[in-house]
Enzyme design. Structure first.
Site, PDB file in Angstrom:
ATOM      1  N   ARG A 117     -31.475  -7.221  66.749  1.00  0.00           N
ATOM      2  CA  ARG A 117     -32.406  -8.332  67.009  1.00  0.00           C
ATOM      3  C   ARG A 117     -33.096  -8.236  68.370  1.00  0.00           C
ATOM      4  O   ARG A 117     -33.569  -9.222  68.918  1.00  0.00           O
ATOM      5  CB  ARG A 117     -31.713  -9.692  66.878  1.00  0.00           C
TER       6      ARG A 117
ATOM      7  N   LYS B  25     -48.082  -5.137  71.037  1.00  0.00           N
ATOM      8  CA  LYS B  25     -48.225  -4.978  69.582  1.00  0.00           C
ATOM      9  C   LYS B  25     -47.431  -3.747  69.161  1.00  0.00           C
ATOM     10  O   LYS B  25     -47.668  -2.647  69.674  1.00  0.00           O
ATOM     11  CB  LYS B  25     -49.692  -4.790  69.179  1.00  0.00           C
TER      12      LYS B  25
ATOM     13  N   GLU C  95     -61.952   4.064  74.271  1.00  0.00           N
ATOM     14  CA  GLU C  95     -61.316   2.769  74.562  1.00  0.00           C
ATOM     15  C   GLU C  95     -61.616   2.331  75.999  1.00  0.00           C
ATOM     16  O   GLU C  95     -61.765   1.145  76.278  1.00  0.00           O
ATOM     17  CB  GLU C  95     -59.796   2.840  74.328  1.00  0.00           C
TER      18      GLU C  95
ATOM     19  N   LYS D 140     -57.064  -5.453  80.004  1.00  0.00           N
ATOM     20  CA  LYS D 140     -56.202  -5.773  78.858  1.00  0.00           C
ATOM     21  C   LYS D 140     -55.122  -6.776  79.273  1.00  0.00           C
ATOM     22  O   LYS D 140     -54.818  -7.716  78.526  1.00  0.00           O
ATOM     23  CB  LYS D 140     -55.578  -4.504  78.264  1.00  0.00           C
TER      24      LYS D 140
ATOM     25  N   GLU E  75     -53.148 -13.238  69.867  1.00  0.00           N
ATOM     26  CA  GLU E  75     -54.453 -13.105  69.231  1.00  0.00           C
ATOM     27  C   GLU E  75     -54.905 -14.361  68.492  1.00  0.00           C
ATOM     28  O   GLU E  75     -55.269 -14.327  67.316  1.00  0.00           O
ATOM     29  CB  GLU E  75     -54.484 -11.873  68.306  1.00  0.00           C
TER      30      GLU E  75
ATOM     31  N   ARG F 241     -58.162 -12.295  72.281  1.00  0.00           N
ATOM     32  CA  ARG F 241     -57.664 -10.920  72.155  1.00  0.00           C
ATOM     33  C   ARG F 241     -58.424 -10.129  71.095  1.00  0.00           C
ATOM     34  O   ARG F 241     -58.480  -8.899  71.159  1.00  0.00           O
ATOM     35  CB  ARG F 241     -56.149 -10.934  71.865  1.00  0.00           C
TER      36      ARG F 241
ATOM     37  N   ASN G 111     -61.228  -5.664  69.783  1.00  0.00           N
ATOM     38  CA  ASN G 111     -61.596  -4.904  68.582  1.00  0.00           C
ATOM     39  C   ASN G 111     -63.080  -4.569  68.538  1.00  0.00           C
ATOM     40  O   ASN G 111     -63.611  -4.262  67.466  1.00  0.00           O
ATOM     41  CB  ASN G 111     -61.193  -5.685  67.332  1.00  0.00           C
TER      42      ASN G 111
ATOM     43  N   HIS H  31     -64.428  -1.912  66.220  1.00  0.00           N
ATOM     44  CA  HIS H  31     -63.340  -1.546  65.310  1.00  0.00           C
ATOM     45  C   HIS H  31     -63.623  -1.872  63.842  1.00  0.00           C
ATOM     46  O   HIS H  31     -63.082  -1.214  62.964  1.00  0.00           O
ATOM     47  CB  HIS H  31     -62.025  -2.217  65.740  1.00  0.00           C
TER      48      HIS H  31
ATOM     49  N   HIS I 190     -62.987   1.074  61.708  1.00  0.00           N
ATOM     50  CA  HIS I 190     -61.957   1.119  60.649  1.00  0.00           C
ATOM     51  C   HIS I 190     -62.583   1.473  59.304  1.00  0.00           C
ATOM     52  O   HIS I 190     -61.982   2.178  58.494  1.00  0.00           O
ATOM     53  CB  HIS I 190     -61.240  -0.231  60.534  1.00  0.00           C
TER      54      HIS I 190
ATOM     55  N   HIS J 294     -59.080   7.912  65.591  1.00  0.00           N
ATOM     56  CA  HIS J 294     -59.404   6.487  65.713  1.00  0.00           C
ATOM     57  C   HIS J 294     -60.465   6.260  66.809  1.00  0.00           C
ATOM     58  O   HIS J 294     -61.462   5.566  66.593  1.00  0.00           O
ATOM     59  CB  HIS J 294     -58.115   5.728  66.026  1.00  0.00           C
TER      60      HIS J 294
END
Ligand code: NAD
Ligand code: GLY
Length: 368
Positions: free
Chosen positions: A118, A140, A182, A224, A234, A238, A242, A245, A249, A262
């Site tokens: 945990r 993340k 980025e 960031k 988010e 946040r 993206n 993106h 994507h 990416h």
């Protein structure tokens, strides 16, 4: 060495940035509370850097888990290999997991740390530019589901991030450019002055000048960290991270994952976001062209892959995670250095942008 803090109350942590940090055992050691640590790395990065890292762990109970290299291994089965090693080695809940590698290793190791007993301690040692400016910061973590990328995961912050810029010396050129996408993203979405700085120092960055890389990583992480401080989970802000993106994507998915990196898809996606922002009357044509020129100079693609048609791209955009209740949300630029989240962009303008990149723009330029 430079450092900054991600301010999240009792979960705050430092990011250290500079050359030869792995060779400084005290730095890592002060963030390992117990007497055991498990390094998770892969078959590419492990042989290069794990021995240097292990000298910092002298005297501790340690183990190294070496995973196969590649996005296709960011899955539940490979995650289980980490749990197997932890259980078989009887590592207790005071153990620290150390991710040594790019974003794939950081994401999967962070998720393992969030789940094992945990939650055990976690340290990020990112070794790609993309991981040093983006994925190692902000908590993340997760793995891919066969049906969708990054679908299973948790927010789990590390105890520290150690970005050793010397490790970038072995990074392939293509990966360096993907990381620069980025870096450019932060300038475009948040800080025009940083964008000007990137423009002026792009050659130094491409030549892996250590001072320039350290500055770029520091300024990217500071942006960031500020965004994550304000919106860790988010709720809204946040999502600005993206930028490029949704288009990116769609390119990755439309081409089949693994064709373009990416960061390459995000580079082309930011060109498309700049064009759409121009069509909405927010960016001037010269600002749009400046974005395209900067991304081209970073050795990133600025148009769509020849094998991907506009209709497929548009369909893929509708499958984006940011589509909520059937509404496409895009991150666009009100001006250079200031991004906004926009719903209900007129469909004809989206199609004009796609058409510009499929028919008008020289699509064979800068293909990876
Ligand atoms: P990656 O981890 O696949 O690394 C790219 C390649 O470079 C790999 O082959 C790797 O083994 C190799 N490599 C890494 N460091 C090296 C070094 N110093 N020298 C030589 N080779 C080296 O890819 P990435 O671009 O670092 O990360 C992409 C992943 O990050 C994706 O899975 C993406 O979903 C995730 N991501 C996560 C976040 C987040 O906030 N958690 C943000 C962005 C991306
Ligand atoms: N890379 C996007 C985020 O961390 O939110």
């Amino acid at each position: 060495m430079k450092s900054l803090n991600v301010e999240l109350g009792e979960r705050s942590y430092p990011i250290y940035i500079g050359a030869d940090l792995l060779a400084n055992p005290g730095l890592l050691r002060r963030h390992i509370p117990g007497n055991s640590a498990v390094v998770v790395t892969n078959t590419t990065v492990g042989p290069l850097y794990r021995h240097t890292l292990n000298t910092a762990l002298d005297g501790l109970k340690t183990e190294t888990v070496i995973l196969p290299d590649g996005e296709q291994y960011k899955n539940m089965a490979v995650l289980n290999q980490i749990f197997d090693a932890l259980v078989e080695g009887r590592f207790d809940r005071n153990t620290t997991l150390i991710a040594l590698g790019g974003g794939v290793i950081g994401d999967i190791t962070g998720f393992a740390a969030a789940c094992y007993q945990r939650g055990v301690h976690f340290i990020q040692v990112p070794t790609t530019l993309l991981a040093q400016v983006d994925s190692s910061v902000g908590g993340k973590t997760g793995v891919n589901h066969p049906g969708a990328k990054n679908m299973i995961g948790a927010f789990y912050q590390p105890r520290c991030v150690l970005a050793d810029t010397s490790t970038l010396s072995t990074l392939p050129d293509r990966e360096l450019s993907a990381g620069l996408a980025e870096v450019i993203k932060y300038g475009l979405l948040w800080d025009r002055e940083f964008l000007d700085w990137i423009d002026a120092h792009l050659n130094a960055l491409l030549n892996r000048d250590n001072a320039a890389l350290t500055e770029a990583i520091l300024r990217s992480c500071a942006i960031k960290a500020e965004i994550v401080r304000q919106d860790e989970r988010e709720g809204g802000l946040r999502a600005l991270l993206n930028l490029g993106h949704t288009f990116g994507h769609a390119i990755e998915a439309g081409l089949g994952y693994g064709q373009w990196l990416h960061g390459e898809a995000v580079g082309a996606g930011m060109c498309m976001a700049a064009d759409l922002s121009h069509r909405l009357g927010w960016l001037s044509q010269s600002d749009r062209d400046r974005v395209i020129d900067l991304i081209a100079r970073a050795r990133l693609p600025i148009g769509l892959p020849p094998t991907l048609d506009g209709r497929t791209l548009r369909q893929r955009m509708s499958a984006d995670k940011k589509v909520i209740n059937g509404t496409l949300r895009l991150v666009l630029m009100r001006e250079l250095g200031s991004a906004v989240l926009v719903d209900n962009v007129p469909e004809e303008l989206i199609n004009e942008t796609i058409q510009f990149y499929t028919e008008v723009h020289p699509r064979h330029e800068q293909q990876p």
